[in-house]
Design a protein around this motif. Structure first.
Motif, short mmCIF file in Angstrom:
data_model
loop_
_atom_site.label_atom_id
_atom_site.label_comp_id
_atom_site.label_asym_id
_atom_site.label_seq_id
_atom_site.Cartn_x
_atom_site.Cartn_y
_atom_site.Cartn_z
N VAL A 60 4.49 -1.22 10.06
CA VAL A 60 3.26 -1.34 9.00
C VAL A 60 2.82 0.05 8.83
O VAL A 60 2.18 0.36 7.80
CB VAL A 60 2.10 -2.01 9.70
N LEU A 61 3.83 1.12 9.08
CA LEU A 61 3.52 2.58 8.59
C LEU A 61 3.91 2.79 7.31
O LEU A 61 5.17 2.49 6.93
CB LEU A 61 4.41 3.52 9.68
N VAL B 53 0.81 -1.21 0.08
CA VAL B 53 0.06 0.02 0.06
C VAL B 53 0.93 1.16 0.13
O VAL B 53 0.56 2.43 -0.59
CB VAL B 53 -0.94 -0.10 1.30
N SER B 54 1.82 1.10 0.75
CA SER B 54 2.73 2.42 1.02
C SER B 54 4.05 2.37 0.07
O SER B 54 4.74 3.45 -0.14
CB SER B 54 3.31 2.45 2.38
N ALA B 55 4.00 1.57 -0.86
CA ALA B 55 5.30 1.39 -1.80
C ALA B 55 5.35 2.79 -2.66
O ALA B 55 4.12 3.26 -3.11
CB ALA B 55 5.09 -0.02 -2.69
N LEU C 155 -6.49 0.73 9.58
CA LEU C 155 -7.53 0.02 9.84
C LEU C 155 -7.40 -1.32 9.16
O LEU C 155 -8.11 -2.56 9.73
CB LEU C 155 -8.62 0.59 9.17
N LEU C 156 -6.89 -1.41 7.94
CA LEU C 156 -6.91 -2.87 7.33
C LEU C 156 -6.10 -3.70 7.83
O LEU C 156 -6.48 -5.13 8.07
CB LEU C 156 -6.47 -2.53 5.63
N VAL C 157 -4.72 -3.31 8.44
CA VAL C 157 -3.88 -4.11 9.25
C VAL C 157 -4.64 -4.60 10.36
O VAL C 157 -4.46 -5.72 10.67
CB VAL C 157 -2.76 -3.37 9.50
N GLY C 158 -5.24 -3.82 11.10
CA GLY C 158 -6.10 -4.26 12.35
C GLY C 158 -7.11 -5.38 12.02
O GLY C 158 -7.09 -6.40 12.80
#
Lengths: 278, 264
Positions: free
Chosen positions: B106-107, A216-218, A263-266
């Motif tokens: 995860v950030l 997601v953060s790539a 949210l998704l990781v949670g």
């Protein structure tokens, strides 16, 4: 008790102080500036700009779709590879060589790896040459600048994480459980489905969470393989901070990505917990 | 049996997929053409010489290595006491603290990099080695923490108590009992820490300048303008260095983390 408290303070002081100074404070600054106008007065205008613009939703959708597909494909390829390494390979030296092979890409920057795919996926690159000469494609296909290209690059970069976390979980499983299952009359498929898979699920879930969050953060891989054709969310943030210099709007974008990711990781964590208990 | 064959096939294809780009880069760096070609047309080391003649590449290699080393060492120094506190003591806010310390895993790095830039601009910590270092410590520490925590089990605790009962001071116990027990976690976590710092672009890119540059950021900026065999040569060097480092580590401490299922 006071002794324990002193020890605790002694142990925690440095890490907590460091994180407060260089992690919590910067994040607080971002959160604060996302809610303020350049003159310091409170406003929700930046969020309105983020959330009411159709374009942002499209970018978010593309970003999350790519990340989800990356995670699924990584699991589908990574699981058999981990299984092969832990359960099938008998020859130690070959397993060692394979582990090294999996870790070498991890040690090289994702620039280098994306760059390799830029060369491979080009119009006259090896992939197109192979596909055309074997007759699988009538003419070269465009990979660079498409979601497929980004997907190939991201799966490539994140696959080792899944293999290592699933492989670790598989290696830790006590084979007595599987033998017991077989002794009780379960076939290999049943044993796999009801015994082995649940036992390595935590490893798979933690690997998947890591892959998803990283996908997601790539920034680098999509930036290099998109050829400016596809925008993912991290590119929007980067633009604001490096060329537009609107820190307030950039902050609102950052907080949006952060909240959605967490949210998704949670959620994934909850699913993993439930699977572990079942 | 068929399932076994399929697994074998997928695994071998996946391994091929993992090496292919690396081979292509090394191959393309040897081409005699002035554009990238794979398979290379002719063999030459010319592009390596071009790179070595450029002092900015050598400087970037040095910066990256020093930065990754420093971040790893600081990360370990912070993660060891934190993991002891989290595993040994039950205190208010323990769960929140552990969540905070692990959250950089995860950030989104772009968000963290942007945050550090904005914050650094306010306190005057920008575009310096220190500015790069604090960010890198934040992202590498969770790797170490996460690999130590599972090793601090009740059984390990029992040995620690035995040491204390036998009259060892806490410091002695730490160095003679605890440290050897968590050594494998420190090494594995430290390794991941070093890697993630060494290859980071997203965080570093906000704080690098033309004088102070890390190798991944330098390459990233370069690849966006030109693709030529020089950049393939730089890439090839990082691949070879990585491969040599891993083989060395494997010979020294053993990387066989996926060995056959443990028998109790």
């Amino acid at each position: 008790m006071t002794g324990a408290r002193t020890t605790l303070l002694f142990l925690l002081f440095a890490p907590v102080a460091f994180f407060a100074a260089f992690f919590l404070a910067p994040m607080a600054v971002v959160l604060f500036s996302s809610f303020t106008a350049p003159d310091g007065s409170p406003t929700f205008a930046h969020y309105a700009r983020v959330l009411l613009d159709q374009y942002h939703w499209e970018v978010l959708w593309v970003t999350f779709r790519i990340a989800l597909l990356t995670t699924v494909i990584c699991l589908l390829i990574g699981f058999p590879l981990a299984w092969y390494l832990v359960r099938i390979v008998k020859w130690r030296a070959w397993r060692r060589a394979c582990v090294i092979l999996i870790i070498v890409p991890l040690f090289t920057s994702n620039i280098v790896r994306s760059f390799g795919w830029m060369v491979l996926l080009g119009r006259t690159g090896l992939v197109n040459d192979a596909l055309v000469s074997t007759g699988l494609l009538a003419r070269p296909m465009r990979f660079l600048g498409t979601e497929t290209g980004i997907l190939i690059g991201l799966v490539y970069i994140l696959l080792p994480f899944v293999v290592l976390s699933v492989g670790n979980a598989l290696a830790k499983i006590d084979t007595a459980f599987e033998q017991a299952s077989a002794d009780l009359g379960a076939g290999p498929a049943r044993t796999f489905w009801f015994v082995t898979l649940p036992l390595c699920l935590p490893g798979a879930v933690s690997g998947a969470i890591m892959v998803f969050a990283l996908a997601v953060s790539a920034y680098v891989t999509p930036a290099l393989l998109s050829g400016g054709q596809i925008t993912v969310f991290s590119m929007l943030i980067f633009q604001q901070y490096s060329s537009v210099f609107d820190f307030h709007y950039g902050a609102a974008l950052s907080v949006t990505l952060l909240v959605l990711t967490l949210l998704l990781v949670g959620m994934a964590g909850r699913i993993g917990e439930a699977g572990r208990r079942a | 049996m068929i399932a076994r064959l399929i697994v074998r096939l997928v695994a071998l294809l996946a391994l091929a997929y993992l090496v292919l780009p690396l081979i292509v880069i090394i191959g393309a760096s040897l081409t005699t053409t002035s554009y990238l070609a794979f398979p290379p047309e002719g063999l030459t080391l010319h592009w390596y010489k071009v790179m070595l003649d450029d002092p900015s590449y050598v400087a970037a290699f040095t910066t990256s290595t020093l930065l990754a080393l420093a971040a790893t060492v600081v990360g370990i120094v912070l993660a060891v006491p934190a993991s002891l506190a989290l595993a040994r003591y039950d205190f208010t806010g323990r769960a929140a603290l552990s969540a905070m310390l692990l959250s950089p895993l995860v950030l989104p790095y772009v968000v963290l990099g942007a945050a550090l830039l904005q914050y650094g601009a306010a306190i005057g910590l920008v575009r310096s080695f220190a500015a790069l270092l604090v960010g890198h410590v934040i992202i590498v520490m969770p790797f170490v923490l996460r690999s130590i925590l599972p090793l601090l089990t009740p059984e390990q605790r029992a040995l620690e108590e035995a040491s204390a009962d036998l009259g060892a001071r806490p410091v002695t116990t730490f160095f003679l009992v605890v440290l050897p027990q968590i050594r494998s976690g420190i090494v594995a976590g430290g390794l991941l820490a070093f890697i993630s710092s060494w290859i980071n672009v997203e965080l570093s890119i906000f704080n690098t300048t033309s004088e102070l540059n890390t190798i991944p950021v330098k390459m990233f900026n370069y690849v966006q303008y030109t693709i030529d065999p020089t950049i393939a040569a730089v890439s090839a060097i990082t691949i070879v260095v990585a491969a040599v480092a891993i083989i060395l580590i494997d010979l020294l401490i053993g990387l066989d983390m996926l060995s056959e299922p443990r028998q109790p």
